[in-house]
Scaffold this motif. Structure first.
Motif, PDB file in Angstrom:
ATOM      1  N   LYS A  91       0.739  -1.278   0.143  1.00 40.68           N
ATOM      2  CA  LYS A  91       0.029   0.153   0.034  1.00 40.68           C
ATOM      3  C   LYS A  91       0.846   1.262   0.506  1.00 40.68           C
ATOM      4  CE  LYS A  91      -3.745  -2.662   2.732  1.00 40.68           C
ATOM      5  NZ  LYS A  91      -3.073  -3.760   3.013  1.00 40.68           N
ATOM      6  N   HIS A 149      -3.962   3.540   0.859  1.00 37.90           N
ATOM      7  CA  HIS A 149      -3.825   2.641   1.922  1.00 37.90           C
ATOM      8  C   HIS A 149      -5.078   4.162   3.263  1.00 37.90           C
ATOM      9  CE1 HIS A 149      -2.268   0.943   5.680  1.00 37.90           C
ATOM     10  NE2 HIS A 149      -3.693  -0.393   5.544  1.00 37.90           N
ATOM     11  N   ASP A 150      -6.244   3.657   3.607  1.00 35.00           N
ATOM     12  CA  ASP A 150      -6.522   4.593   4.461  1.00 35.00           C
ATOM     13  C   ASP A 150      -7.202   5.785   4.149  1.00 35.00           C
ATOM     14  OD1 ASP A 150      -7.552   2.362   6.415  1.00 35.00           O
ATOM     15  OD2 ASP A 150      -5.618   3.064   6.963  1.00 35.00           O
ATOM     16  N   ASP A 152      -9.168   8.380   4.055  1.00 38.31           N
ATOM     17  CA  ASP A 152      -9.613   8.828   4.899  1.00 38.31           C
ATOM     18  C   ASP A 152      -9.892  10.558   4.583  1.00 38.31           C
ATOM     19  OD1 ASP A 152     -12.039   6.354   6.192  1.00 38.31           O
ATOM     20  OD2 ASP A 152      -9.495   6.363   6.007  1.00 38.31           O
ATOM     21  N   GLU A 155      -8.859  12.226   0.916  1.00 40.46           N
ATOM     22  CA  GLU A 155      -9.809  12.007  -0.815  1.00 40.46           C
ATOM     23  C   GLU A 155      -9.418  13.185  -1.780  1.00 40.46           C
ATOM     24  OE1 GLU A 155     -13.953  10.959  -2.050  1.00 40.46           O
ATOM     25  OE2 GLU A 155     -13.355  12.244   0.425  1.00 40.46           O
ATOM     26  N   MET A 182      -9.466   0.154   2.826  1.00 41.44           N
ATOM     27  CA  MET A 182      -9.893   1.683   3.422  1.00 41.44           C
ATOM     28  C   MET A 182     -11.345   0.480   4.501  1.00 41.44           C
ATOM     29  SD  MET A 182     -11.200   4.703   1.620  1.00 41.44           S
ATOM     30  CE  MET A 182     -11.181   5.690   2.873  1.00 41.44           C
ATOM     31  N   ASN A 183     -11.162   1.132   5.803  1.00 40.91           N
ATOM     32  CA  ASN A 183     -12.386   0.196   6.986  1.00 40.91           C
ATOM     33  C   ASN A 183     -13.499   1.175   6.918  1.00 40.91           C
ATOM     34  OD1 ASN A 183     -10.021  -1.509   8.187  1.00 40.91           O
ATOM     35  ND2 ASN A 183      -9.356   0.695   8.593  1.00 40.91           N
ATOM     36  N   GLN A 184     -13.991   1.667   5.412  1.00 37.64           N
ATOM     37  CA  GLN A 184     -15.376   2.018   4.882  1.00 37.64           C
ATOM     38  C   GLN A 184     -15.655   1.898   3.649  1.00 37.64           C
ATOM     39  OE1 GLN A 184     -15.260   6.440   3.364  1.00 37.64           O
ATOM     40  NE2 GLN A 184     -13.781   6.752   4.920  1.00 37.64           N
ATOM     41  N   LEU A 188     -15.277   4.281  -1.090  1.00 33.92           N
ATOM     42  CA  LEU A 188     -14.411   3.585  -1.562  1.00 33.92           C
ATOM     43  C   LEU A 188     -15.422   3.775  -2.940  1.00 33.92           C
ATOM     44  CD1 LEU A 188     -13.466   0.448   0.280  1.00 33.92           C
ATOM     45  CD2 LEU A 188     -12.155   2.013  -1.121  1.00 33.92           C
ATOM     46  N   CYS A 202     -12.108  -3.937   1.224  1.00 35.24           N
ATOM     47  CA  CYS A 202     -12.736  -2.978   2.183  1.00 35.24           C
ATOM     48  C   CYS A 202     -13.015  -4.441   3.562  1.00 35.24           C
ATOM     49  CB  CYS A 202     -14.081  -3.523   1.335  1.00 35.24           C
ATOM     50  SG  CYS A 202     -15.499  -2.558   3.148  1.00 35.24           S
TER      51      CYS A 202
END
Length: 329
Positions: A91, A149-150, A152, A155, A182-184, A188, A202
């Protein structure tokens, strides 16, 4: 009761329209970066060897995991293997650098890590530098999949330069497939809608307990021909062992989540199926999902996950879970 054909750990699936393939079960290496607890070097090598033994051929890592430790350990363990026998993703977005005088590593959940610091950077130069540094730590001449990677809080940078840089690297043949992890699901989904991504990773948003990705990400990926890798299928522990004190998304599970997981476990038990098997197989009921990613910190966990993945599950169990209101879809 009718059993579905058992899943095969080693079954390979393509990522989007790329030439890159991944095995249906894959290994995440955050635990090899000493996530929450230290893992001895020899145990890290045993984890990778066991993964090959059970048929896993896709390995995911990142500079973030143990500030480079996971990449270093994974690279050493893979050095004995034919490069064509496995698929490798890492990543971009966090550059690593040596600590300055008096500076301490921000652990971010990792312990006993090398003396390095992370710095967010999604610029073109940083993404290329990040991949080059990963290749050095891994001791590899190529990486198959590069993931943002992540991002958040980044963007705008992804839209301005991050995606375009990865797309250029793919066009140059530096990597075979590109995407984001990502964790969301919401961001994505926007990336899948607006960019030509091969894959998204995800974590935690399509599991037995949290199917929120079914409302946005999975349909958009199906429409765009983008593959999905699902991580966090145990939601950090609750679906592996639903007992008081278990964690749900890295925090103590509340009473409602615990009750739901225990109801699932009881229903699964009535069909002779461990809850863990249902949890690890559930995402692949969606055709757009190419692989399920599990993190393991010892050989026993690798073999336990592989056995759960190939455990026969009757279709009637899924029907019963839905009929009891325990599945959203």
């Amino acid at each position: 009761m009718s059993d579905n054909p058992p899943l095969s750990v080693s079954a390979r699936r393509p990522l989007g329209r790329s030439a890159v393939t991944v095995t249906a079960l894959s290994l995440g290496t955050a635990p090899l970066g000493n996530l929450f607890a230290a893992v001895p070097d020899e145990h890290a090598a045993d984890v990778v060897d066991a993964a090959f033994d059970v048929g896993i051929g896709y390995f995911d890592t990142a500079p973030h995991y143990g500030v480079g430790l996971a990449e270093e350990r994974l690279g050493r363990a893979l050095a004995r293997r034919d490069r064509g026998s496995f698929t490798l993703s890492t990543k971009v977005g966090r550059l690593l650098r040596p600590l300055r005088d008096g500076e301490r590593t921000d652990a971010e959940g990792f312990v006993d890590t090398p003396p390095r610091a992370r710095e967010w950077d999604f610029s073109a130069a940083a993404i290329r530098s990040c991949l080059e540094a990963s290749l050095d730590r891994l001791g590899m001449d190529r990486i198959d999949i590069a993931l943002l990677h992540d991002p958040d809080e980044h963007e705008r940078e992804v839209y301005e330069v991050g995606y375009a840089t990865l797309a250029q690297l793919r066009e140059e043949g530096v990597v075979g497939a590109i995407g984001a992890g990502m964790n969301q699901s919401a961001m994505l989904t926007r990336f899948v809608r607006d960019f030509d991504l091969d894959v998204v990773l995800c974590a935690g948003r399509y599991s037995l307990l949290d199917q929120s990705a079914l409302a946005d990400l999975l349909p958009e990926c199906e429409r765009r021909g983008t593959s999905v890798v699902i991580g966090g299928v145990y939601n950090s522990g609750l679906l592996a062992n639903p007992k008081p004190g278990a964690t749900f998304d890295y925090a103590p599970a509340d009473a409602a989540a615990l009750k739901r997981a225990q109801a699932m476990a009881e229903l699964c038990d009535g069909f002779g199926v461990p809850l863990k098997a249902a949890a690890v197989q559930f995402p692949l009921r969606q055709p757009v999902v190419a692989s399920v990613l599990v993190g393991c910190r010892n050989e026993a966990e690798v073999r336990e996950n592989a056995a759960a993945f190939e455990q026969p599950i009757p279709e009637e169990l899924w029907t019963a879970l839905a009929a009891c209101g325990l599945l959203a879809g």
